[in-house]
Design an enzyme around this catalytic site. Structure first.
Site, PDB file in Angstrom:
ATOM      1  N   SER A  20      -3.453  26.466  -7.023  1.00 40.02           N
ATOM      2  CA  SER A  20      -3.327  27.877  -7.377  1.00 40.02           C
ATOM      3  C   SER A  20      -4.106  28.172  -8.653  1.00 40.02           C
ATOM      4  O   SER A  20      -4.824  29.178  -8.751  1.00 40.02           O
ATOM      5  CB  SER A  20      -1.860  28.252  -7.574  1.00 40.02           C
ATOM      6  OG  SER A  20      -1.138  28.033  -6.396  1.00 40.02           O
ATOM      7  N   ARG A  51       1.459   1.993  14.755  1.00 36.10           N
ATOM      8  CA  ARG A  51       1.106   1.715  13.371  1.00 36.10           C
ATOM      9  C   ARG A  51       1.513   0.277  13.035  1.00 36.10           C
ATOM     10  O   ARG A  51       2.322  -0.330  13.745  1.00 36.10           O
ATOM     11  CB  ARG A  51       1.811   2.695  12.440  1.00 36.10           C
ATOM     12  CG  ARG A  51       3.311   2.512  12.426  1.00 36.10           C
ATOM     13  CD  ARG A  51       4.067   3.679  11.842  1.00 36.10           C
ATOM     14  NE  ARG A  51       3.881   3.802  10.394  1.00 36.10           N
ATOM     15  CZ  ARG A  51       4.737   4.423   9.589  1.00 36.10           C
ATOM     16  NH1 ARG A  51       5.840   4.964  10.076  1.00 36.10           N
ATOM     17  NH2 ARG A  51       4.495   4.527   8.317  1.00 36.10           N
ATOM     18  N   HIS A  97       0.834  -1.203   0.000  1.00 35.26           N
ATOM     19  CA  HIS A  97       0.000   0.000   0.000  1.00 35.26           C
ATOM     20  C   HIS A  97       0.872   1.256   0.000  1.00 35.26           C
ATOM     21  O   HIS A  97       0.695   2.144  -0.825  1.00 35.26           O
ATOM     22  CB  HIS A  97      -0.929  -0.004   1.214  1.00 35.26           C
ATOM     23  CG  HIS A  97      -1.693   1.269   1.410  1.00 35.26           C
ATOM     24  ND1 HIS A  97      -2.839   1.562   0.708  1.00 35.26           N
ATOM     25  CD2 HIS A  97      -1.465   2.347   2.195  1.00 35.26           C
ATOM     26  CE1 HIS A  97      -3.285   2.755   1.069  1.00 35.26           C
ATOM     27  NE2 HIS A  97      -2.465   3.256   1.972  1.00 35.26           N
ATOM     28  N   THR A 157       4.091  27.715   3.919  1.00 36.08           N
ATOM     29  CA  THR A 157       2.877  26.960   3.640  1.00 36.08           C
ATOM     30  C   THR A 157       1.648  27.737   4.109  1.00 36.08           C
ATOM     31  O   THR A 157       0.642  27.829   3.401  1.00 36.08           O
ATOM     32  CB  THR A 157       2.941  25.579   4.324  1.00 36.08           C
ATOM     33  OG1 THR A 157       4.217  25.007   4.075  1.00 36.08           O
ATOM     34  CG2 THR A 157       1.876  24.668   3.784  1.00 36.08           C
ATOM     35  N   GLU A 163      11.022  14.221  -0.825  1.00 35.05           N
ATOM     36  CA  GLU A 163       9.972  13.483  -1.534  1.00 35.05           C
ATOM     37  C   GLU A 163       8.579  13.993  -1.155  1.00 35.05           C
ATOM     38  O   GLU A 163       7.704  14.143  -2.002  1.00 35.05           O
ATOM     39  CB  GLU A 163      10.103  11.992  -1.220  1.00 35.05           C
ATOM     40  CG  GLU A 163       8.916  11.132  -1.624  1.00 35.05           C
ATOM     41  CD  GLU A 163       8.829  10.915  -3.126  1.00 35.05           C
ATOM     42  OE1 GLU A 163       9.782  11.283  -3.834  1.00 35.05           O
ATOM     43  OE2 GLU A 163       7.798  10.389  -3.576  1.00 35.05           O
ATOM     44  N   TRP A 188       6.994   0.688   3.642  1.00 31.54           N
ATOM     45  CA  TRP A 188       7.462   1.380   2.445  1.00 31.54           C
ATOM     46  C   TRP A 188       8.840   1.980   2.662  1.00 31.54           C
ATOM     47  O   TRP A 188       9.550   2.281   1.702  1.00 31.54           O
ATOM     48  CB  TRP A 188       6.453   2.454   2.001  1.00 31.54           C
ATOM     49  CG  TRP A 188       6.603   3.773   2.686  1.00 31.54           C
ATOM     50  CD1 TRP A 188       6.110   4.101   3.903  1.00 31.54           C
ATOM     51  CD2 TRP A 188       7.280   4.940   2.203  1.00 31.54           C
ATOM     52  NE1 TRP A 188       6.443   5.398   4.210  1.00 31.54           N
ATOM     53  CE2 TRP A 188       7.153   5.933   3.188  1.00 31.54           C
ATOM     54  CE3 TRP A 188       7.976   5.238   1.038  1.00 31.54           C
ATOM     55  CZ2 TRP A 188       7.701   7.207   3.033  1.00 31.54           C
ATOM     56  CZ3 TRP A 188       8.523   6.515   0.893  1.00 31.54           C
ATOM     57  CH2 TRP A 188       8.379   7.477   1.884  1.00 31.54           C
ATOM     58  N   ASP A 233       7.267  20.405 -27.015  1.00 30.13           N
ATOM     59  CA  ASP A 233       7.454  19.131 -26.321  1.00 30.13           C
ATOM     60  C   ASP A 233       8.471  19.359 -25.217  1.00 30.13           C
ATOM     61  O   ASP A 233       8.971  20.464 -25.048  1.00 30.13           O
ATOM     62  CB  ASP A 233       7.945  18.036 -27.283  1.00 30.13           C
ATOM     63  CG  ASP A 233       7.540  16.638 -26.796  1.00 30.13           C
ATOM     64  OD1 ASP A 233       7.553  16.415 -25.579  1.00 30.13           O
ATOM     65  OD2 ASP A 233       7.199  15.787 -27.636  1.00 30.13           O
ATOM     66  N   LYS A 263       0.845  30.473   1.763  1.00 28.48           N
ATOM     67  CA  LYS A 263       0.145  29.996   0.571  1.00 28.48           C
ATOM     68  C   LYS A 263      -1.345  29.851   0.835  1.00 28.48           C
ATOM     69  O   LYS A 263      -2.175  30.273   0.027  1.00 28.48           O
ATOM     70  CB  LYS A 263       0.707  28.636   0.141  1.00 28.48           C
ATOM     71  CG  LYS A 263       1.994  28.746  -0.617  1.00 28.48           C
ATOM     72  CD  LYS A 263       2.484  27.378  -1.000  1.00 28.48           C
ATOM     73  CE  LYS A 263       3.532  27.504  -2.070  1.00 28.48           C
ATOM     74  NZ  LYS A 263       3.218  26.830  -3.283  1.00 28.48           N
ATOM     75  N   SER A 274      13.477   6.411 -12.893  1.00 21.17           N
ATOM     76  CA  SER A 274      12.498   7.091 -13.719  1.00 21.17           C
ATOM     77  C   SER A 274      12.308   8.532 -13.254  1.00 21.17           C
ATOM     78  O   SER A 274      12.314   9.468 -14.052  1.00 21.17           O
ATOM     79  CB  SER A 274      11.176   6.327 -13.656  1.00 21.17           C
ATOM     80  OG  SER A 274      10.118   7.131 -14.063  1.00 21.17           O
ATOM     81  N   SER A 275      12.174   8.714 -11.931  1.00 19.98           N
ATOM     82  CA  SER A 275      11.904  10.060 -11.422  1.00 19.98           C
ATOM     83  C   SER A 275      13.102  10.972 -11.604  1.00 19.98           C
ATOM     84  O   SER A 275      12.940  12.165 -11.864  1.00 19.98           O
ATOM     85  CB  SER A 275      11.531   9.999  -9.949  1.00 19.98           C
ATOM     86  OG  SER A 275      10.372   9.241  -9.796  1.00 19.98           O
ATOM     87  N   TYR A 311       7.702  16.855  -0.457  1.00 15.46           N
ATOM     88  CA  TYR A 311       7.401  18.096  -1.179  1.00 15.46           C
ATOM     89  C   TYR A 311       7.387  17.898  -2.678  1.00 15.46           C
ATOM     90  O   TYR A 311       6.748  18.656  -3.398  1.00 15.46           O
ATOM     91  CB  TYR A 311       8.349  19.207  -0.722  1.00 15.46           C
ATOM     92  CG  TYR A 311       7.989  19.591   0.678  1.00 15.46           C
ATOM     93  CD1 TYR A 311       6.917  20.446   0.909  1.00 15.46           C
ATOM     94  CD2 TYR A 311       8.602  19.035   1.768  1.00 15.46           C
ATOM     95  CE1 TYR A 311       6.511  20.734   2.185  1.00 15.46           C
ATOM     96  CE2 TYR A 311       8.208  19.318   3.061  1.00 15.46           C
ATOM     97  CZ  TYR A 311       7.153  20.173   3.255  1.00 15.46           C
ATOM     98  OH  TYR A 311       6.729  20.453   4.513  1.00 15.46           O
ATOM     99  N   HIS A 368      12.245  13.252   2.952  1.00 19.08           N
ATOM    100  CA  HIS A 368      11.597  14.513   3.177  1.00 19.08           C
ATOM    101  C   HIS A 368      11.439  15.368   1.936  1.00 19.08           C
ATOM    102  O   HIS A 368      10.341  15.847   1.680  1.00 19.08           O
ATOM    103  CB  HIS A 368      12.117  15.311   4.356  1.00 19.08           C
ATOM    104  CG  HIS A 368      10.990  16.177   4.809  1.00 19.08           C
ATOM    105  ND1 HIS A 368      10.008  15.701   5.633  1.00 19.08           N
ATOM    106  CD2 HIS A 368      10.584  17.378   4.388  1.00 19.08           C
ATOM    107  CE1 HIS A 368       9.067  16.605   5.731  1.00 19.08           C
ATOM    108  NE2 HIS A 368       9.390  17.640   5.005  1.00 19.08           N
ATOM    109  N   HIS A 380      13.535  14.877  11.378  1.00 19.23           N
ATOM    110  CA  HIS A 380      12.312  14.787  12.183  1.00 19.23           C
ATOM    111  C   HIS A 380      11.570  13.469  11.970  1.00 19.23           C
ATOM    112  O   HIS A 380      10.601  13.201  12.656  1.00 19.23           O
ATOM    113  CB  HIS A 380      11.395  15.998  11.946  1.00 19.23           C
ATOM    114  CG  HIS A 380      10.741  16.057  10.607  1.00 19.23           C
ATOM    115  ND1 HIS A 380      10.465  17.223   9.959  1.00 19.23           N
ATOM    116  CD2 HIS A 380      10.289  15.087   9.789  1.00 19.23           C
ATOM    117  CE1 HIS A 380       9.890  16.967   8.808  1.00 19.23           C
ATOM    118  NE2 HIS A 380       9.763  15.682   8.684  1.00 19.23           N
ATOM    119  N   HIS A 381      12.038  12.645  11.041  1.00 19.43           N
ATOM    120  CA  HIS A 381      11.431  11.328  10.893  1.00 19.43           C
ATOM    121  C   HIS A 381      12.010  10.324  11.885  1.00 19.43           C
ATOM    122  O   HIS A 381      11.506   9.220  11.985  1.00 19.43           O
ATOM    123  CB  HIS A 381      11.632  10.805   9.470  1.00 19.43           C
ATOM    124  CG  HIS A 381      10.900  11.617   8.444  1.00 19.43           C
ATOM    125  ND1 HIS A 381       9.626  11.332   8.051  1.00 19.43           N
ATOM    126  CD2 HIS A 381      11.255  12.716   7.756  1.00 19.43           C
ATOM    127  CE1 HIS A 381       9.226  12.216   7.155  1.00 19.43           C
ATOM    128  NE2 HIS A 381      10.197  13.068   6.956  1.00 19.43           N
TER     129      HIS A 381
END
Lengths: 207, 115, 702, 330
Positions: free
Chosen positions: C317, C499, C124, C377, C304, C188, C153, C380, C218-219, C306, C302, C351-352
Site C-alpha cells: 500500500s 509433495r 526449509h 483480498t 499465521e 514444517w 520506541d 485490496k 518470541s512472536s 495472514y 491459518h 480447509h487444510h
C-alpha cells in the site's frame, strides 16, 4: 492518549507523575493482552479435555478419580485468596499502613501455597489409584489442564515473593506498585480459570 | 510510606470499593455453593445439574470480572472490555470449532471416542 | 567415567555427526550425502569463525555488546531481526535448490537419500516460516511502525530485545542441527503420529519442537508489544483513521500473533508431553488421536498465513501510493478489508484438512468461509490498481516488486479458490499443486513485500540508498525464477505428484521437474544479485547518501526525520492533523521541517542484558531438552528465572538525553537540509537524489 | 430425484474440452491415465468439470487484473501525458464495482462448492444401476505398502487393486501405521487413512485399464515407494482373478503379517517372503502379492489393535461371507 484519570485498582501514583501514569497504563494494558493470549491456551486445553473424555482406554475415569470435597476445599482457598488480594489492592490504593498491605499479601500467599499443597496431595492420591497421565488419553488431558493452572499459581506465588522482596528493598515505588497491579490481575484471572476447572472437570466429572 | 489521613472523598470511595469487594466475594461464594451443594446433597437429574453448573459458572465469571477485576462499562474501561469481548469471540470460534470438528470426526471414524 | 559422560552428554554421541552414516555404511549415496551435509555444517562453522575473527581483529566486541546486543532501540532490534531473516533465507533457498535438483534427477533415483531429503523439506519449511518470514516482518514493523505513528520506541523495549533473543536462539538451534544432526523429517507442520516417539524416537523432532516453541514465544511477546504500542503510543492527533496503512496491517498482524500463536503453543507442548513424559494425546493407542493435533496446528496455521501476508499488504500500500505520487485509493475500504481478513482468518482452518473424513457440510462451510476471504483480498488488489490509476508511476526497485506481486498474487488467489472447494481439493490436496499455491502466495506476497520494503526503507535506516541496477536485476530474477520454479509445480500437482517425494516413477513428470529446477537456479541467481546489490551499495555509499531523509517523496512521518533517524526518533513529538501526515506538511505552508520553539529532555530506555541472557538460556534450554542433558536444562532454566526476578529489582532503567544535546543534533540536521538541492522525481534514481524532494508535484490536475 | 452428481457429469464433456486438451498435453508421455484431467470414472469427471467452472468464475475477478495492470503502468508511467490527479482517492461507483463483483462471484462459487461438496462426499455411496451391488474392499495402509482385503470374496492383495468396470466400489480404509493418504487420481477423491480409525471412500470406474494409485501423506523414507496399481477389468476377468487368487494365493498367516507390519517397501516385502503367490505378469509384479487364505475380520482386528484370529484361516473363515456374496452372478 486518553486524559481520563486512571482507575486501575491500587494505582495511585500521585500528581507529579503523568509519564509514570502513562507508562503504567501501557504496562497494565499489555498485561491484560498477555492474559487474554494465555486464556486462549486454557480455552484450547479445555476443549482438548472435553474431546478426550471418551479416551479413558479402560483406565479410571472422572467418576472414580475425582472427589468433590477436595475440589470444594481448593475452590474455597482460591476464592478467599482472591478476596484477600482485593484487600491488599485497597490497602495499596489508599495508602494505608504498609504493614496492612504486606499482611494481606502474606495471607494471600499462604492461601495460594495451601491451594498448591492440597492440589499436589490430590494428584498424589490419584497416582496411587492408577490415575497417571501415561495411562490414557483422558488422564493426559486432565494432567495437561489442571497442573497448568497449578503452574500458573506457582509462578504467581514466586512473583508475589519477589514483590515482597522489592517492597522490602525499594519500598512502594512506581515499579513495585505496577508490579502489584499486574499480579492482582493475574491472581484474579487464575481464579476465573479455576471456575472453569471446578465446573467442567470436577463438578461435570462427578455429576 | 507511613499511615496517611484520607480525605472525606477518598474515605467514601474506599468504603464503596470495600463494599464492592465484599459483594463480589459474597456472590461468588453463593454461586460456588449452589452447584457444589446440588451435586453433593441432592439427586436432581444430571441434565438439569449440568445446566445449573454451567449457568452458575458463567455468572460467577462475570462477577469476578465486574467486582474483582473492575471491568465495567465505564468509558475508561472500554479498551479492556473490547479486548475481553474480542477474546471471547476468538475463544468461541476456536473452542466451538474444535469441538464441532472433532466430535464430527469421531462420529464418522472413531465412534469409541464419543463419551 | 562413561557414566559421567552419559550424564553430561545425554543421548548425544558420535552418530550425531553429519558424516556418520558414510563411515558406518560407505555406499556412494551415503558418501555424497555426507559431503553435502558436512559441507553445510562446515559453512556454518566457517561463517561463525569469520564473524568472531573479524570482531576480534577489529576489536568490536564491546561495540557489538553496547551498541547492538543490549540495545533496547527498536531500530537496531529491527535491523538485527532482518539480519537473522536474511541469513536464514540464504540457507533455506540453498536447501530449496538442492530439493529441486534432486527432483530433476529424481526419476527413480537422484542423489539424495530419503532421510536427507526429509530433513531438507522440514528445515526449509520451518526456516522459511519461523526464521525467515517472521523475523523479516517483525524486523520491518519494528523499524518502521514507531516512526510512522510518531513514537520514540515500542511500549516495552526490553521485552522487544527478549523477543529478538528468543528468535535468535531458535534460529541457532536450527543451525546447530546441521552439525549435530539430524533434524526432524516430519515437515514444517510436524504431524503426529509420525512425529511421536514410537515412529521417530531420535532427536530430530525434538529439535523441531523447541526451535518452533522459541519462535512462538518470541512472536507472542512481539505481538503484544506491537499492539500495545499502536494502542498507547500514537502521537497527538494520530487518530485511528489517520494511521498509515502499514501501521494498520501491523496492528492486525500483531492481534493475529497474540491470538493465533497459542494454538501452536498448545499443539507443540502436548506433542512434547507425549514424547517426553509418555502422555497420550496424539498416540495411536490408549485413547489418543492425532486429529486434534492437526486441528490445533491449523487453528494456528491459518491465522499465521495472514500474519505473514498482512504486513506485506501494508508495505505494498505504501509503495503503490508513494511511487504513483498519489493518495492511496480507498483508504477506508483498505482498512475494513484488512480487519475483515484478520477476523475471517480465524474461521477457515479446516480447509487444510478437507480429506480427513469429516462431514461434507463441515467441509463446505469452511470452504465457503475461505472463499469469503477472497472478497476483501480482491478489493485490496483493485484498490491498489486504482491507486496507480491517474498517477505518475516511477519504476524504482520497490515498485518493480509491487508490480510483480500484483500480477502473480492474483494467480495464487485463483489457485487458492480452487483449493478452497473441498470436492476439487480431494484431487490436489497434498500434491505439488498445494506447494505451488502457497509459494505463490508467500513469494510474491510476503517475500516481494519484504524485499520491496527493504529497498524502500533501507535508506532510512542507513542513510544511503540501495543501488538500483542490481536491485532491478534481483527483482526481475525473483519474478522470472518464481514463475519458472512454481508454475510447473501446478502442472505436477494436477498430474497427481505428491509433495515431499524424494523420487518418482512417472516419466511424464520429468520435463516439469527439470523446468522447476531451472527456476530454482534463477532464484539462486536472484539471491546472488541481492548480495551484489548490498555490496555495491555499501561500496558506493557516499555517492548514494540521502541526508535529507526523504528520497522517495514519502507520505508518512518516518520520512520527516533524518536518515538515519536520531535514537529518540523525533526531537519533538509531532502533532498530526491528517492522513498522510508528512505529505500534508510538505504541501501546506508551514514548511516540511519547522524549527521547534524549544526542546525538552528526552527519557530513553537504558541498555539491558536481558535479551542476550534469554537468547543464551533459551538456546541452552532447548539444546539440553533435545539431547536429554537434564543438568543443562535445570541450570539454564534456573538462570533464566533468576534473571527475570533480578530484573524486577533494577530501578535504573532509563537514560536521559539533555535538551541541549537534542537541540544540537537537530540544528545540525536542519543546517544540512538547507545545503541540499531539491530534486524532482525525474532524478529520483540518480545520484543527485539527496533525499530532499522538490515541491510541488508537477503537472497535477485538481 | 435429481442427482447432483449426475448433473455434473452430463455437462463436463462438452463444456470443458479445453481442459481435456490441457490434460492430453500435460500427460502426453504417460502410458496410463495418471490424473483427473483424463478421468476414468464419474467422480474424477465431475471434479474436472468443477475445476473448469471454478477457474471460469474466478477469472472474472482475476483476468481484469492481469490485463489492466500492464495497461495502467504503461499509460500512467512517469513522463507520460496522461491525466494526473494526486488527490483523488475515492469513487463511489468504483467502490460498488470492486466490492460488488467479487461478492457476486463468491456467491456463485459458494453455490458450486456447496453442491459439489455434498455430491462428491467420499462417504456418499454411489448408486450404480439397480441390480449391481457395490464391491466392498477394505484397505489397510502399512509402511510402505497397501493391503486390499476383499471381505466378500475372502481374498486379499498387496499393492494391487483389481476391480470390475462399471461397478461401484465401497472402500473402508484404515492405517496400521501413521497417517497416510489413499489416492487414485484417475478415479476420484483422496482420503486420509489413520490408525484406529475407519474412513470411507466410494469410487467407480468407467473404463478398463491400469491406473496408478499412491499415498499422498509423507510417512517416512519409503514414502515414494508406496504406490499401487488399480486394475479395472471386465466382470469375467474379475471373476477369474478371484478364483485364481482363492486357489493359488498365499496364506496370510502370522509370519506374513509380521512382515507386513514391518517397515519395508512392497519389493522388500516380496523378497523377504520369497513369495510363490507373487504375480510376475507385469514389470512391477515383484511388488505385488495375492492371498487366498486370510483370517476372518482381519480389518477390524487391525483397527482395534487386536491379534488376528489365526485359527479362523483353517476353519474356512476366509469365506465367511461367501454365501451372501454378490459374486453369485455368473
Amino acid at each position: 492518549m486518553s486524559s481520563t484519570p486512571i482507575r486501575h485498582p491500587g494505582l495511585n501514583l500521585g500528581h507529579a507523575h503523568a509519564e509514570a501514569h502513562e507508562a503504567s497504563e501501557s504496562l497494565v494494558f499489555g498485561f491484560w493482552v498477555f492474559m487474554m493470549s494465555d486464556l486462549i491456551i486454557f480455552g484450547l486445553l479445555f476443549a482438548t479435555y472435553v474431546t478426550m473424555l471418551g479416551g479413558t482406554a479402560g483406565g479410571p475415569g472422572p467418576g472414580e478419580l475425582f472427589e468433590l470435597k477436595s475440589a470444594f476445599i481448593e475452590t474455597s482457598l482460591l476464592l478467599v485468596s482472591s478476596f484477600t488480594f482485593g484487600m491488599a489492592s485497597l490497602a495499596l490504593k489508599y495508602r494505608t499502613d504498609r504493614k496492612v498491605l504486606v499482611g494481606w499479601l502474606v495471607v494471600t500467599l499462604l492461601l495460594g501455597l495451601a491451594f498448591l499443597g492440597h492440589e499436589l496431595y490430590d494428584f498424589h492420591k490419584m497416582f496411587t489409584e492408577g490415575g497417571v497421565p501415561s495411562r490414557s488419553g483422558f488422564l493426559s488431558a486432565f494432567f495437561a489442564l489442571v497442573p497448568l493452572h497449578g503452574l500458573h499459581v506457582t509462578a504467581a506465588s514466586i512473583w508475589l515473593i519477589a514483590l515482597l522482596g522489592q517492597i522490602a528493598v525499594h519500598g512502594l515505588d512506581t515499579q513495585t506498585k505496577t508490579g502489584l497491579m499486574r499480579l492482582a490481575i493475574l491472581w484474579h484471572f487464575l481464579d476465573v480459570v479455576w471456575i472453569g476447572i471446578f465446573s467442567l472437570v470436577y463438578l461435570g466429572g462427578t455429576a | 510510606m507511613s499511615h496517611r489521613q484520607l480525605s472525606d472523598e477518598e474515605a467514601r470511595e474506599k468504603a464503596q470499593e470495600l463494599r464492592s469487594y465484599c459483594w463480589g466475594f459474597g456472590l461468588a461464594a453463593v454461586l460456588t455453593l449452589i452447584p457444589f451443594g446440588l451435586a453433593a446433597f441432592t439427586q436432581i437429574a444430571t441434565a438439569t445439574l449440568y445446566w445449573v453448573i454451567g449457568v452458575c459458572g458463567v455468572i460467577q465469571i462475570v462477577v469476578h470480572f465486574r467486582f474483582f477485576l473492575h471491568i465495567t462499562l465505564a468509558r475508561n474501561k472500554r479498551e479492556d472490555l473490547q479486548l475481553i469481548l474480542f477474546t471471547v469471540l476468538i475463544l468461541t470460534i476456536m473452542v466451538g470449532g474444535t469441538l464441532w470438528i472433532l466430535f464430527n470426526l469421531y462420529y464418522r471414524m472413531m465412534p469409541s471416542m464419543i463419551p | 567415567m562413561t557414566h559421567w559422560a552419559d550424564w553430561m552428554l545425554g543421548r548425544l554421541d558420535w552418530s550425531a555427526l553429519p558424516f556418520w552414516d558414510a563411515i558406518v555404511d560407505p555406499t556412494t549415496k551415503n558418501i555424497v550425502n555426507a559431503i553435502i551435509a558436512s559441507g553445510a555444517g562446515a559453512m556454518v562453522i566457517l561463517g561463525g569463525l569469520i564473524v568472531v575473527g573479524v570482531l576480534t581483529w577489529t576489536r568490536r566486541w564491546r561495540w557489538l555488546w553496547r551498541e547492538w546486543l543490549t540495545s533496547p532501540d527498536h531500530k537496531k532490534i529491527g535491523i538485527m531481526f532482518i539480519a537473522i531473516a536474511l541469513v536464514m533465507l540464504a540457507r533455506a533457498v540453498i536447501e530449496a535448490v538442492f530439493m529441486r535438483l534432486q527432483q530433476a534427477f529424481g526419476l527413480d533415483g537422484g542423489f539424495l537419500t530419503a532421510d536427507h531429503f526429509g530433513q531438507l523439506f522440514t528445515t526449509h519449511g520451518t526456516i522459511m516460516v519461523f526464521f525467515m518470514a517472521m523475523p523479516f516482518l517483525t524486523g520491518i514493523i519494528n523499524y518502521v511502525m514507531p516512526l510512522q505513528i510518531g513514537a520514540r520506541d515500542l511500549s516495552f523495549p526490553v521485552m522487544n530485545s527478549i523477543s529478538l533473543g528468543l528468535t535468535a536462539a531458535g534460529a541457532a538451534i536450527v543451525m546447530v542441527s546441521l552439525m549435530l544432526a539430524p533434524f526432524s523429517t516430519g515437515g514444517w507442520s510436524g504431524y503426529p503420529s509420525f512425529t511421536e516417539s514410537a515412529a521417530n524416537p531420535g532427536a530430530g523432532v525434538d529439535y523441531w519442537i523447541w526451535a518452533v516453541t522459541l519462535s512462538t514465544l518470541s512472536s507472542t511477546l512481539t505481538g503484544i508489544n506491537f499492539a500495545v504500542t499502536i494502542y498507547k503510543q500514537r502521537a497527538p492527533g494520530m487518530s485511528w483513521l489517520r494511521l498509515p496503512l502499514f501501521t494498520w496491517t501491523a496492528l492486525c498482524t500483531s492481534i493475529l500473533m497474540i491470538f493465533g500463536m497459542p494454538p501452536l503453543t498448545v499443539a507443540t507442548a502436548l506433542l512434547a508431553l507425549d514424547r517426553y513424559l509418555d502422555f497420550h494425546f496424539f498416540t495411536a493407542d490408549l485413547g489418543g488421536n492425532m486429529m486434534n493435533y492437526i486441528n490445533l496446528f491449523w487453528a494456528f496455521g491459518h491465522p499465521e498465513v495472514y500474519i505473514l501476508i498482512l504486513p506485506a499488504f501494508g508495505i505494498f500500500s505504501e509503495i503503490f501510493s508513494t511511487f504513483s505520487g498519489k493518495k492511496l485509493y480507498g483508504y477506508g475500504a483498505l482498512v475494513i478489508a484488512t480487519l475483515a481478513i484478520a477476523v475471517l482468518s480465524f474461521t477457515v482452518w479446516l480447509h487444510h484438512f478437507f480429506t480427513m473424513g469429516q462431514s461434507a457440510h463441515i467441509n463446505a462451510i469452511f470452504g465457503i468461509a475461505t472463499m469469503l476471504i477472497g472478497i476483501p483480498t480482491g478489493v485490496k488488489i483493485y484498490d491498489w490498481m486504482l491507486t496507480m490509476f491517474r498517477g505518475r508511476i516511477r519504476f524504482s526497485v520497490p515498485m518493480i516488486y509491487a508490480i510483480g506481486f500484483i500480477m502473480l498474487f492474483v494467480i495464487g488467489g485463483l489457485t487458492g479458490i480452487i483449493l478452497a472447494v473441498p470436492s476439487v481439493d480431494y484431487q490436489i490436496h497434498n500434491s505439488l499443486f498445494l506447494v505451488a499455491h502457497f509459494h505463490n502466495m508467500l513469494i510474491p506476497g510476503l517475500l516481494f513485500g519484504m524485499l520491496g520494503g527493504t529497498n524502500l526503507w533501507f535508506s532510512k535506516a542507513f542513510g544511503f540508498r540501495l543501488e538500483e541496477r542490481w536491485g532491478r536485476r534481483a527483482a526481475c530474477c525473483w519474478i522470472v525464477g518464481f514463475m519458472l520454479a512454481f508454475f510447473p509445480l501446478y502442472a505436477l500437482g494436477v498430474l497427481g505428484m505428491p509433495r515431499r517425494s524424494v523420487a518418482f516413477f512417472e516419466p511424464a513428470y520429468l520435463p516439469w521437474t527439470v523446468a522447476a529446477m531451472v527456476g530454482a537456479v534463477i532464484i539462486l541467481v536472484a539471491m546472488l544479485c541481492l548480495l551484489i546489490q548490498l555490496w555495491v551499495s555499501v561500496r558506493d555509499r557516499h555517492a548514494n547518501r540521502v541526508p535529507g531523509g526523504d528520497p522517495w517523496d514519502g507520505r508518512s512521518l518516518e520520512w520527516s526525520v533524518s536518515s538515519p533517524p536520531p535514537e529518540y526518533n523525533f526531537p519533538v513529538i509531532p502533532e498530526v492533523h491528517s492522513r498522510d501526515a508528512y505529505m500534508r506538511q510538505k504541501e501546506t505552508g508551514g514548511g516540511a521541517h519547522p524549527r521547534p520553539d524549544d526542546y525538552e529532555d528526552i527519557e530513553m530506555p537504558a541498555n539491558s542484558a536481558m535479551g542476550p541472557i534469554f537468547a543464551i538460556t533459551g538456546f541452552l534450554l532447548a539444546f539440553g531438552l533435545t539431547w536429554y542433558q537434564w543438568w543443562l536444562v535445570v541450570a539454564a532454566g534456573v538462570a533464566a528465572l533468576i534473571a527475570l526476578i533480578a530484573r524486577g529489582y533494577v530501578r535504573d532503567t532509563t537514560r536521559l538525553i539533555p535538551a541541549a544535546e537534542v537541540r544540537r543534533q537537530h540544528e545540525a540536521w536542519l543546517a544540512t537540509l538547507a545545503s541540499l538541492t531539491p530534486v524532482t522525481r525525474a532524478d529520483e534514481q540518480s545520484a543527485a537524489n539527496r533525499g530532499l524532494p522538490a515541491s510541488p508535484i508537477e503537472g497535477a490536475v485538481q | 430425484m435429481f442427482h447432483p452428481l449426475f448433473h455434473l457429469r452430463t455437462h463436463s464433456r462438452y463444456r470443458h474440452w479445453s481442459i481435456g486438451l490441457l490434460a492430453i498435453w500435460l500427460s502426453g508421455c504417460s502410458e496410463h491415465p495418471i490424473s483427473f484431467l483424463d478421468p476414468q470414472g464419474p467422480i474424477a469427471a465431475a471434479q474436472r468439470h468443477q475445476l473448469g467452472v471454478i477457474i471460469g468464475l474466478t477469472s472474472i475477478v482475476v483476468l481484469p487484473v492481469l490485463i489492466l495492470t500492464p495497461w495502467l503502468i504503461v499509460r500512467y508511467r512517469y513522463g507520460s501525458r496522461s491525466t494526473y490527479r494526486p488527490h483523488w482517492g475515492f469513487s463511489k461507483l468504483a467502490d460498488i464495482v470492486i466490492w460488488g463483483i467479487p461478492c457476486l462471484v463468491v456467491v456463485a462459487l459458494a453455490v458450486v462448492a456447496w453442491r459439489g461438496t455434498l455430491a462428491l462426499d467420499p462417504y456418499r455411496p454411489l448408486s450404480g444401476s439397480e441390480d449391481v451391488k457395490p464391491l466392498r474392499v477394505q484397505v489397510v495402509g502399512f509402511d510402505w505398502k497397501w493391503l486390499f482385503i476383499y471381505p466378500d470374496q475372502g481374498i486379499a492383495t498387496v499393492n494391487e487393486l483389481v476391480v470390475p468396470v462399471h461397478r461401484p466400489l465401497a472402500l473402508k480404509l484404515t492405517s496400521a501405521s501413521v497417517m497416510q493418504g489413499f489416492f487414485i487420481p484417475a478415479l476420484g477423491s483422496q482420503i486420509d487413512v489413520m490408525n484406529r480409525m475407519v474412513t470411507q471412500l466410494h469410487l467407480e470406474a468407467d473404463n478398463q485399464g491400469e491406473f496408478p494409485g499412491k499415498n499422498m501423506q509423507y510417512n517416512g523414507k519409503g514414502f515414494h515407494h508406496q504406490h499401487f496399481v488399480a486394475r479395472v477389468v471386465d466382470d469375467s476377468a474379475f471373476q477369474n482373478f478371484v478364483t485364481r487368487t482363492r486357489e493359488s494365493g498365499m496364506t496370510l498367516g502370522p509370519r506374513v503379517f509380521d512382515r507386513l507390519m514391518a517397515q519395508n517397501t512392497g519389493r522388500a516385502l516380496v523378497q523377504s517372503l520369497e513369495a510363490p503367490g507373487a504375480d510376475n505378469a507385469t514389470h512391477e509384479g515383484d511388488r505385488r502379492l495375492r492371498f487366498g487364505h486370510l483370517p476372518a475380520n482381519l480389518f477390524d482386528d487391525i483397527v482395534e489393535h487386536a491379534t488376528p484370529d489365526w485359527s479362523s484361516i483353517k476353519s474356512g473363515g476366509t469365506r465367511n461371507d461367501a454365501s451372501s456374496s454378490p459374486e453369485a452372478r455368473p
